[in-house]
Motif scaffolding. Structure first.
Motif, mmCIF file in Angstrom:
data_model
loop_
_atom_site.group_PDB
_atom_site.id
_atom_site.type_symbol
_atom_site.label_atom_id
_atom_site.label_comp_id
_atom_site.label_asym_id
_atom_site.label_seq_id
_atom_site.Cartn_x
_atom_site.Cartn_y
_atom_site.Cartn_z
ATOM 1 N N LEU A 64 -24.684 12.712 7.956
ATOM 2 C CA LEU A 64 -24.494 12.829 9.401
ATOM 3 C C LEU A 64 -23.563 11.743 9.932
ATOM 4 C CD1 LEU A 64 -25.336 14.124 12.150
ATOM 5 C CD2 LEU A 64 -27.095 12.339 12.237
ATOM 6 N N PHE A 65 -23.795 10.486 9.538
ATOM 7 C CA PHE A 65 -22.939 9.392 10.001
ATOM 8 C C PHE A 65 -21.498 9.568 9.527
ATOM 9 C CE2 PHE A 65 -26.678 6.326 10.458
ATOM 10 C CZ PHE A 65 -26.719 6.511 11.820
ATOM 11 N N PHE A 66 -21.339 10.020 8.306
ATOM 12 C CA PHE A 66 -19.989 10.253 7.794
ATOM 13 C C PHE A 66 -19.278 11.306 8.631
ATOM 14 C CE2 PHE A 66 -17.282 12.869 5.016
ATOM 15 C CZ PHE A 66 -16.284 11.951 4.781
ATOM 16 N N MET A 67 -19.959 12.397 8.914
ATOM 17 C CA MET A 67 -19.334 13.469 9.700
ATOM 18 C C MET A 67 -19.062 13.023 11.135
ATOM 19 S SD MET A 67 -21.403 16.711 8.146
ATOM 20 C CE MET A 67 -20.750 17.847 9.322
ATOM 21 N N LEU A 68 -20.006 12.310 11.746
ATOM 22 C CA LEU A 68 -19.776 11.809 13.094
ATOM 23 C C LEU A 68 -18.633 10.802 13.118
ATOM 24 C CD1 LEU A 68 -23.418 11.276 14.401
ATOM 25 C CD2 LEU A 68 -21.774 12.993 15.176
ATOM 26 N N GLY A 69 -18.548 9.972 12.081
ATOM 27 C CA GLY A 69 -17.490 8.967 11.988
ATOM 28 C C GLY A 69 -16.101 9.564 11.891
ATOM 29 N N MET A 70 -16.026 10.807 11.439
ATOM 30 C CA MET A 70 -14.728 11.470 11.368
ATOM 31 C C MET A 70 -14.206 11.840 12.749
ATOM 32 S SD MET A 70 -15.399 13.882 8.004
ATOM 33 C CE MET A 70 -14.343 15.152 8.585
ATOM 34 N N PHE A 71 -15.093 11.964 13.736
ATOM 35 C CA PHE A 71 -14.679 12.453 15.046
ATOM 36 C C PHE A 71 -14.930 11.483 16.193
ATOM 37 C CE2 PHE A 71 -15.692 16.167 12.443
ATOM 38 C CZ PHE A 71 -14.469 16.811 12.479
ATOM 39 N N LEU A 72 -15.891 10.588 16.045
ATOM 40 C CA LEU A 72 -16.251 9.659 17.122
ATOM 41 C C LEU A 72 -15.993 8.229 16.690
ATOM 42 C CD1 LEU A 72 -19.707 11.163 18.150
ATOM 43 C CD2 LEU A 72 -17.545 11.442 19.360
ATOM 44 N N GLU A 73 -16.001 7.337 17.651
ATOM 45 C CA GLU A 73 -15.872 5.931 17.293
ATOM 46 C C GLU A 73 -17.261 5.326 17.062
ATOM 47 O OE1 GLU A 73 -15.504 3.825 21.618
ATOM 48 O OE2 GLU A 73 -13.716 4.098 20.431
ATOM 49 N N PRO A 74 -17.318 4.269 16.268
ATOM 50 C CA PRO A 74 -18.614 3.705 15.866
ATOM 51 C C PRO A 74 -19.526 3.299 17.023
ATOM 52 C CG PRO A 74 -16.890 2.818 14.491
ATOM 53 C CD PRO A 74 -16.214 3.631 15.561
ATOM 54 N N THR A 75 -18.963 2.761 18.095
ATOM 55 C CA THR A 75 -19.800 2.350 19.224
ATOM 56 C C THR A 75 -20.591 3.528 19.774
ATOM 57 O OG1 THR A 75 -18.135 0.694 19.785
ATOM 58 C CG2 THR A 75 -19.771 1.201 21.462
ATOM 59 N N ALA A 76 -19.918 4.641 19.955
ATOM 60 C CA ALA A 76 -20.591 5.834 20.479
ATOM 61 C C ALA A 76 -21.651 6.332 19.505
ATOM 62 C CB ALA A 76 -19.571 6.926 20.753
ATOM 63 N N ILE A 77 -21.346 6.312 18.223
ATOM 64 C CA ILE A 77 -22.302 6.780 17.216
ATOM 65 C C ILE A 77 -23.567 5.921 17.235
ATOM 66 C CG2 ILE A 77 -22.699 7.116 14.741
ATOM 67 C CD1 ILE A 77 -19.665 7.638 14.514
ATOM 68 N N ILE A 78 -23.377 4.618 17.293
ATOM 69 C CA ILE A 78 -24.527 3.713 17.305
ATOM 70 C C ILE A 78 -25.383 3.941 18.548
ATOM 71 C CG2 ILE A 78 -25.213 1.286 17.510
ATOM 72 C CD1 ILE A 78 -22.748 0.631 15.753
ATOM 73 N N LEU A 79 -24.728 4.011 19.697
ATOM 74 C CA LEU A 79 -25.471 4.158 20.947
ATOM 75 C C LEU A 79 -26.186 5.503 21.046
ATOM 76 C CD1 LEU A 79 -22.974 2.519 23.433
ATOM 77 C CD2 LEU A 79 -25.160 1.610 22.683
ATOM 78 N N ILE A 80 -25.635 6.528 20.433
ATOM 79 C CA ILE A 80 -26.253 7.852 20.506
ATOM 80 C C ILE A 80 -27.365 8.013 19.474
ATOM 81 C CG2 ILE A 80 -25.839 10.323 20.145
ATOM 82 C CD1 ILE A 80 -23.036 9.851 21.383
ATOM 83 N N THR A 81 -27.129 7.568 18.250
ATOM 84 C CA THR A 81 -28.070 7.869 17.168
ATOM 85 C C THR A 81 -29.172 6.835 16.951
ATOM 86 O OG1 THR A 81 -26.644 6.834 15.505
ATOM 87 C CG2 THR A 81 -26.356 9.200 15.900
ATOM 88 N N LEU A 82 -28.888 5.583 17.198
ATOM 89 C CA LEU A 82 -29.878 4.554 16.868
ATOM 90 C C LEU A 82 -31.194 4.715 17.621
ATOM 91 C CD1 LEU A 82 -30.113 2.342 14.854
ATOM 92 C CD2 LEU A 82 -29.328 0.725 16.576
#
Length: 164
Positions: A64-82
Motif C-alpha cells: 500500500l505504501f509503495f503504491m501510494l508513494g507512486m502518486f502522493l508525497e510522503p507528508t500526505a501519506i503519513i498524515l492520512i495513513t498513520l
C-alpha cells in the motif's frame, strides 16, 4: 543571483509551500473525520478479526505504501495513513520505530517509481537529463531498495538496535 532570479525563485517557493500546506490541511481534515467516525478503531478491529498476523499486515502495508508513494508525497501519506495504522500496530505488537522505518523505505521506493516519482523529476531537473534517462539509472537502486526493505521487515532488530 540578480533581482529577476530572486523574484522567480521566491514565486516558485511560495507555490511549492502553498501546495504542501494545502495537502497537509486536507490530510488533517481527513484525519479528524476518520477519528470522529472511529475508522481507525473499526479498521483495527477488522484486521484483528480477520486473523491477519504481523507479517501479513506488514506485507499488505508495504504494498500500500509503495503504491501510494507512486502518486502522493510522503507528508500526505503519513498524515492520512498513520492515524489508521497506529491502533493496529499496538494490537499486532509491532514496534512503532520499526514501522516508521518501513514507511520511509517504502515511500522512497514510491518516490523513485514512475508515473509520478517526484524524486525522478528532481534529479532530472538538476542533472538536466530526460526523465527516461534518470529512470534507467535508478533501476539498479530500485532492486537494492526492495532487498533492503525485505531485510528490514524480516529482521526488525537491524532497525531497532540503536534504541534497545
Amino acid at each position: 543571483m540578480n533581482w529577476k532570479n530572486f523574484i522567480s525563485i521566491t514565486k516558485q517557493s511560495i507555490n511549492t509551500t502553498a501546495m504542501i500546506f494545502l495537502v497537509i490541511a486536507a490530510a488533517l481534515v481527513f484525519g479528524m473525520f476518520l477519528t470522529t467516525e472511529q475508522v481507525p478503531q473499526a479498521f483495527a478491529q477488522w484486521v484483528t478479526d480477520s486473523g491477519f498476523n504481523k507479517w501479513t499486515f506488514l506485507l499488505i502495508v508495504s504494498i500500500l505504501f509503495f503504491m501510494l508513494g507512486m502518486f502522493l508525497e510522503p507528508t500526505a501519506i503519513i498524515l492520512i495513513t498513520l492515524p489508521i495504522f497506529l491502533p493496529i500496530l499496538q494490537t499486532l505488537d509491532i514496534n512503532v520505530f520499526h514501522f516508521a522505518i518501513i514507511m520511509v523505505v517504502n515511500m522512497e521506493l514510491g518516490m523513485i517509481t514512475p508515473p509520478v516519482g517526484l524524486n525522478l523529476f528532481v534529479v532530472s531537473g538538476i542533472a538536466k537529463e530526460r526523465v527516461e534517462q534518470v529512470i534507467r539509472g535508478v533501476v539498479p537502486f530500485f532492486g537494492i531498495f526492495v532487498i533492503v526493505l525485505i531485510i528490514i521487515v524480516v529482521f526488525p532488530q537491524i532497525s531497532l538496535f540503536l534504541i534497545e
